[in-house]
Design a protein around this motif. Sequence first.
Motif, PDB file in Angstrom:
ATOM      1  N   CYS A 184      56.321 179.369  13.623  1.00 47.45           N
ATOM      2  CA  CYS A 184      56.481 179.294  15.083  1.00 47.45           C
ATOM      3  C   CYS A 184      55.150 178.955  15.749  1.00 47.45           C
ATOM      4  N   ALA A 230      60.120 173.909   8.375  1.00 50.05           N
ATOM      5  CA  ALA A 230      60.743 173.436   9.614  1.00 50.05           C
ATOM      6  C   ALA A 230      62.167 172.953   9.394  1.00 50.05           C
ATOM      7  N   ASP A 244      54.427 175.212  15.161  1.00 51.98           N
ATOM      8  CA  ASP A 244      55.279 174.401  16.030  1.00 51.98           C
ATOM      9  C   ASP A 244      54.793 174.442  17.474  1.00 51.98           C
ATOM     10  N   TYR A 245      54.277 175.594  17.909  1.00 56.70           N
ATOM     11  CA  TYR A 245      53.779 175.685  19.284  1.00 56.70           C
ATOM     12  C   TYR A 245      52.540 174.809  19.457  1.00 56.70           C
ATOM     13  N   ASP A 303      52.085 172.013  17.949  1.00 57.17           N
ATOM     14  CA  ASP A 303      52.651 170.668  18.108  1.00 57.17           C
ATOM     15  C   ASP A 303      53.232 170.477  19.505  1.00 57.17           C
ATOM     16  N   MET A 327      65.030 177.419  12.172  1.00 59.44           N
ATOM     17  CA  MET A 327      63.966 176.736  12.888  1.00 59.44           C
ATOM     18  C   MET A 327      64.517 175.565  13.698  1.00 59.44           C
ATOM     19  N   VAL A 334      64.170 174.996  18.200  1.00 60.77           N
ATOM     20  CA  VAL A 334      63.073 174.102  18.599  1.00 60.77           C
ATOM     21  C   VAL A 334      62.914 174.129  20.114  1.00 60.77           C
ATOM     22  N   HIS A 349      54.586 173.607   6.135  1.00 62.78           N
ATOM     23  CA  HIS A 349      55.230 173.618   7.450  1.00 62.78           C
ATOM     24  C   HIS A 349      56.380 172.618   7.511  1.00 62.78           C
TER      25      HIS A 349
END
Length: 202
Positions: free
Chosen positions: A161, A190, A164-165, A167, A195, A199, A186
């Motif tokens: 998480c 993902a 992803d944040y 990104d 996941m 998103v 990752h």
Amino acid sequence: MRLYYSPTSPYVRKVMVLLHETGMLDQVELISVGGTPVDTGTLPLALNPLGKIPALERADGPALYDSRVICRYLDSLAGNRLYPAGNRLWDTLTLEATADGMLDAAVLMVYETRVRPEEKRFEPWVEGQWGKIDRALDALESRWIAHLTGPLDMGQVAVACALDYLDFRHAGRAWRSARPDLAAWHARFADRLSMAATVPVA
């Protein structure tokens, strides 16, 4: 139970991934709220005086807050699936704390440009926050890959998480540079249904 949430909050996302992984999603009502440190908006202040989300309202006690507390509570209801027993637990908790520290720094960077007036922004402070993230990323690459590739636990969820944040809000920082093992992990993680279902969307 009622979960006060925002779909773009990375702390909320940790809870949502856990709910998907444990099959508990239908046991929680989602209440959408929003706000900032300078404008609390619709944040559930009566439940969490700190004015942060997620907050979990339950029937058998006061509301729970801080994503780590909520995740641990929900996982206990699900039979302790994502917090392992024995020595691995301490590694899992440390990994989760590392990921949450990355998120704390990344969110502060966002607030610096969204909340603070331009003439009051302090770039060295922003870079200091990124320095925390950068060091944590290096530690994940050099120290934690074996754990990340092991049995599913909350440390892995938290790290995924957090990445992803980065990104989502800091794509220009190119965190994957010089971290091939973390980037490969990752990419695989993902693909998990939990996941993909959570998103964040701007």
